[in-house]
Design an enzyme around this catalytic site. Structure first.
Site, PDB file in Angstrom:
ATOM      1  N   GLU A  92       0.790  -1.228   0.000  1.00 55.80           N
ATOM      2  CA  GLU A  92       0.000   0.000   0.000  1.00 55.80           C
ATOM      3  C   GLU A  92       0.826   1.284   0.000  1.00 55.80           C
ATOM      4  O   GLU A  92       0.776   2.068   0.956  1.00 55.80           O
ATOM      5  CB  GLU A  92      -0.965   0.020   1.200  1.00 55.80           C
ATOM      6  CG  GLU A  92      -1.950  -1.122   1.191  1.00 55.80           C
ATOM      7  CD  GLU A  92      -2.993  -1.033   2.313  1.00 55.80           C
ATOM      8  OE1 GLU A  92      -2.848  -0.169   3.201  1.00 55.80           O
ATOM      9  OE2 GLU A  92      -3.948  -1.817   2.303  1.00 55.80           O
ATOM     10  N   GLU A 149      -5.233  -8.428   0.834  1.00 61.07           N
ATOM     11  CA  GLU A 149      -5.940  -8.087   2.083  1.00 61.07           C
ATOM     12  C   GLU A 149      -7.407  -7.858   1.768  1.00 61.07           C
ATOM     13  O   GLU A 149      -7.748  -7.259   0.739  1.00 61.07           O
ATOM     14  CB  GLU A 149      -5.418  -6.775   2.704  1.00 61.07           C
ATOM     15  CG  GLU A 149      -4.081  -6.859   3.352  1.00 61.07           C
ATOM     16  CD  GLU A 149      -3.647  -5.518   3.965  1.00 61.07           C
ATOM     17  OE1 GLU A 149      -4.511  -4.675   4.301  1.00 61.07           O
ATOM     18  OE2 GLU A 149      -2.430  -5.329   4.101  1.00 61.07           O
TER      19      GLU A 149
END
Ligand code: IFM
Length: 449
Positions: A163, A358
């Site tokens: 991320e 995720e």
């Protein structure tokens, strides 16, 4: 419509969020260790100093994973645990910890997936400018080489960076995350470049030092977009929206293409160039070659999305959420279709085997009188999202799904308030209790393996 034979059903975690032992066995400090000491930065002054004490309890945690029938586990290495100053001196005790964890996982037939960087920048490197210093490309390369040298005899799946949208967006643009800075646009774009180049160098070094063939990818995030109807026009509008770049100057980093296009396609999207060309650092052909060093897999963290329809002007139109629209405990919209259309559009654009690295939700879990945690909301969330994901399996090359997260853990600036785990953690006693959702996931894995 069915999952591939060796589909990686797993859970994900990250080192700072669960390990604790922040100053044990020769570990160096990272930017989160230091950020949390500055009270007022994190909810109720919480820190990751102890977190889930996974550093000491990892064997128990692997037992938990095995009891759930997990096939895979994605975790991150704490850079300063293995290289206390970020470069140079190796901390053998840190290496030993990850060696034991890996061996334990393999003994239970759980495939390890390593993330190199889940925001644990060594503080010594931060003091030298961190992501703003172009030397970080080589620093990260050295770290990747070490990880590959020491672990790739047993680990064959690696994600470089988790991320980038978030650690740049919240760490260096709004300042809510470590190191808590609000940088100028020029500096933000220098960091963007350094992150991309560091990713490329890590790919080279991981591969150069690997003891056997390995698979490498990046693991970005962003909001997904999904069409209101299945009309050609709405689908095209959603496609345009998912790959666009937010106009808000504090949110530009929250997009897919400014990160993944250069990495996978070797070029920046036109929209990005048009908006930022006058402020961007120079990119040589060599830089672009480094950034787009071939990868094998693509990870995407997907939590939610935005419903889109084709507007009258034929541009994407964002659909306002009605009163009563469902939200998670930390106020994220619940949008199961993002787990169908997200991977669909990403595969169409990047044509790489995909992992959902995720997905999960925060819910207000607490123990009932019977000592159990009846997190029906999370079961509902997982069931709805996974039902959508299953539908896309015959259209794309989907290789795995990592539920976030195995354990309740340190949720960054929200401290321990937001519980994302399928396992309840009592942070006073470190007792673990499987929630109802863990038992539900166990059954789901059994039925879909
Ligand atoms: O806890 C985080 C994780 O570290 C990165 N992705 C989102 C999760 C939930 O906020």
């Amino acid at each position: 419509m069915s999952y591939q034979k060796d589909f990686a059903w797993g859970c994900a975690t990250s080192s700072y969020q669960i390990e604790g032992a922040y100053n044990e066995d020769g570990k160096g400090l990272n930017i989160w260790d230091v950020f949390c000491q500055d009270k007022g930065r994190v909810f109720e002054g919480h820190t990751g100093d102890i977190a889930c004490d996974h550093y000491h309890l990892f064997k128990k945690d692997v037992e938990l994973m095995a009891s759930l029938g997990l096939k895979a586990y994605r975790f991150s290495i704490n850079w300063a645990r293995v290289l206390p100053e970020g470069t140079g001196r190796i901390n053998e005790k840190g290496i030993a910890f990850y060696n034991e964890l890996i061996d334990c996982l393999l003994a239970k037939n759980i495939t390890p997936y390593i993330t190199l960087y889940h925001w644990e920048l060594p503080y010594e490197l931060h003091k030298q400018g961190g992501w703003l210093n172009p030397n970080i490309v080589e620093w990260f390369g050295e770290y990747a080489a070490l990880v590959s040298e020491r672990f790739s005899d047993r680990v064959t799946n690696f994600f470089t960076i988790n991320e980038p949208q978030v650690f740049i967006g919240l760490g260096y643009i709004t300042g809510e995350h470590a190191p808590g800075l609000k940088c100028t646009l020029t500096d933000q774009l220098i960091m963007h470049q350094n992150v991309l180049k560091a990713h490329g160098r890590a790919v080279q070094k991981l591969r150069e030092k690997a003891h056997q063939p390995i698979k490498i990818g990046i693991a970005p995030t962003s909001s997904m977009c999904y069409p209101k109807t299945e009309s050609k026009e709405d689908i095209e509008a959603a496609r345009q929206a998912i790959f666009s770049i937010p106009e808000d100057r504090y949110r530009w980093a929250w997009n897919v293409t400014a990160w993944s296009d250069p990495v996978i396609l070797g070029a920046f999207p036109d929209e990005f160039l048009k908006r930022f060309e006058s402020v961007m650092p120079h990119y040589s052909q060599e830089d672009m070659k480094l950034i787009s060093e071939p990868t094998d897999i693509y990870g995407q963290n997907i939590y939610n999305g935005i419903e889109i329809r084709c507007g009258e002007d034929h541009k994407p139109e964002y659909i306002k959420r009605d009163a009563g629209f469902p939200y998670t405990a930390n106020n994220w919209p619940i949008t199961p279709k993002s787990l169908y259309w997200g991977p669909y559009f990403l595969y169409e654009r990047y044509k790489k085997p995909i992992y959902i690295t995720e997905n999960g939700c925060a819910s207000p879990d607490f123990k009932s009188f019977d000592g159990k945690i009846h997190d029906g909301g999370r079961i509902n969330f997982l069931e709805r999202y996974l039902t959508e994901m299953e539908k896309v399996t015959d259209k794309i090359d989907l290789r795995g799904y990592f539920q976030w997260s195995l354990l309740d853990n340190f949720e960054w600036h929200c401290g321990y308030r937001d519980r994302f785990g399928i396992t309840y953690v009592d942070f006073e006693t470190q007792e673990r209790t499987l929630k109802d959702s863990a038992l539900w996931y166990k059954e789901y894995i059994k039925q879909h393996s």
